[in-house]
Design an enzyme around this catalytic site. Structure first.
Site, PDB file in Angstrom:
ATOM      1  N   SER A 297      44.593 -10.904 -54.573  1.00 52.30           N
ATOM      2  CA  SER A 297      43.368 -11.545 -55.053  1.00 52.30           C
ATOM      3  C   SER A 297      43.540 -11.827 -56.537  1.00 52.30           C
ATOM      4  O   SER A 297      44.400 -11.229 -57.201  1.00 52.30           O
ATOM      5  CB  SER A 297      42.168 -10.612 -54.834  1.00 52.30           C
ATOM      6  OG  SER A 297      41.030 -11.062 -55.552  1.00 52.30           O
TER       7      SER A 297
ATOM      8  N   TYR B  76      38.074  -2.106 -54.858  1.00 46.80           N
ATOM      9  CA  TYR B  76      38.654  -3.404 -54.505  1.00 46.80           C
ATOM     10  C   TYR B  76      39.713  -3.865 -55.507  1.00 46.80           C
ATOM     11  O   TYR B  76      40.850  -4.167 -55.130  1.00 46.80           O
ATOM     12  CB  TYR B  76      37.555  -4.465 -54.373  1.00 46.80           C
ATOM     13  CG  TYR B  76      38.084  -5.791 -53.882  1.00 46.80           C
ATOM     14  CD1 TYR B  76      38.356  -5.989 -52.534  1.00 46.80           C
ATOM     15  CD2 TYR B  76      38.344  -6.838 -54.760  1.00 46.80           C
ATOM     16  CE1 TYR B  76      38.862  -7.198 -52.071  1.00 46.80           C
ATOM     17  CE2 TYR B  76      38.848  -8.055 -54.310  1.00 46.80           C
ATOM     18  CZ  TYR B  76      39.106  -8.224 -52.973  1.00 46.80           C
ATOM     19  OH  TYR B  76      39.616  -9.412 -52.522  1.00 46.80           O
TER      20      TYR B  76
END
Length: 317
Positions: free
Chosen positions: A164, A176
């Site tokens: 990401s 995350y």
């Protein structure tokens, strides 16, 4: 002099364009294993590669997801249920893949399965909240990869890990961003180690896309549950206005999400079938024009930007 420079630059980009578009032959003989195919990027990629003629081995978390995918693809696509957080499930899936590919080996491994919740300011979270995300996004990637590496090495194939832009610049708390930084580090070391065997490793670094990972409803539900269980001291420090601002930022995030998932799956496909795949793929204009440049900015400048745009706690100085 400027003319020569312009010609040189033009030739460089022409060569780059040509190399980028060279595609491998005999795609119908190549097996690709994809995790997280119930929805989002994984589901679209499975359909996309199946249409290309590759032998897709799609791993879904649920049998319902697998059944839906089979109904949208050809008979060549095969499915298996997989929970990447359970080693026994990973081992069973790896054995299934081995039986499917036999002596040909596994050309492509796409580690796509991932979650984004629970996410909140770090102080509001518990150790288990971090573990929940790391188990899927990082340890799941590692477990699946290590289980299938012998098959990938046999085919001199490709490993494609979905990271990401949050693996390049950490913009919020929780597991995350940590998990995606870990995927970046794991992929870097893996790429160097496997280069001796002719195996290529690529990372996909999407910006914000409209998937289950960025669902506003799920995000707000999770955040409010975390807020409700927080201690009175923490609630006093952050305040109710912080909660309202956090909700507003979640709504704004969803509005900014790109809906065209093919911008990501096209990068995945290129990493699998191109003769000269890239090491990193930035998918989405927000990734290319905002988050990637931010990752190269001085830390103090990024901190100042985030201080300015992020929700402010009640007791902020």
């Amino acid at each position: 002099m400027w003319l020569y420079l312009a010609v040189f630059v033009g030739l460089y980009y022409l060569l780059h364009w040509y190399r980028e578009r060279q595609v491998l032959s005999h795609l119908r003989d190549k097996y690709v294993f994809i995790t997280g195919c119930d929805s989002g990027f994984g589901k679209l990629l499975a359909r996309q590669l199946d249409a290309r003629g590759l032998r897709v081995l799609a791993a879904c978390l649920t049998e319902k997801g697998a059944e839906q995918l089979r109904g949208q693809t050809s008979d060549r696509l095969e499915t298996v249920t997989l929970d990447v957080t359970k080693t026994e499930s990973v081992a069973a899936a790896a054995q299934w893949v081995k039986e499917c590919v036999r002596d040909k080996g596994l050309w492509g491994l796409v580690n796509n399965a991932g979650i984004s919740l629970p996410t909140a300011p770090n102080e509001l979270l518990t150790k288990q909240d971090f573990v929940t995300i790391l188990d899927v996004n990082l340890l799941g990637v590692i477990d699946v990869t290590l289980s299938l590496l012998p098959l990938v090495r046999r085919a001199r194939g490709r490993v494609v890990n979905v990271s990401s832009v949050m693996g390049r610049v950490s913009l919020f708390g929780g597991g995350y961003c940590i998990s995606k930084y870990g995927v970046e580090a794991f992929s870097d070391s893996l790429r160097r180690e496997l280069s001796y065997f002719g195996v290529k490793v690529a990372m996909i670094e999407p910006g914000y896309f409209k998937t289950a990972v960025t669902s506003k409803e799920r995000f707000l539900k999770s955040f409010l549950e975390i807020w409700d269980r927080s201690s009175p001291e923490v609630k006093e420090a952050y305040g109710e206005k912080f909660v309202a601002d956090y909700k507003k930022s979640a709504e704004q995030m969803e509005q900014k999400c790109t809906q065209d998932l093919s911008l990501v799956t096209n990068c995945m496909e290129h990493a699998l079938i191109a003769c000269h795949p890239r090491t990193r793929y930035s998918a989405g204009w927000d990734a290319k024009l905002l988050y990637l440049p931010m990752s190269y900015m001085p830390t103090f400048l990024v901190d100042a930007i985030m201080y300015w745009v992020s929700p402010s706690p009640a007791k902020a100085l």
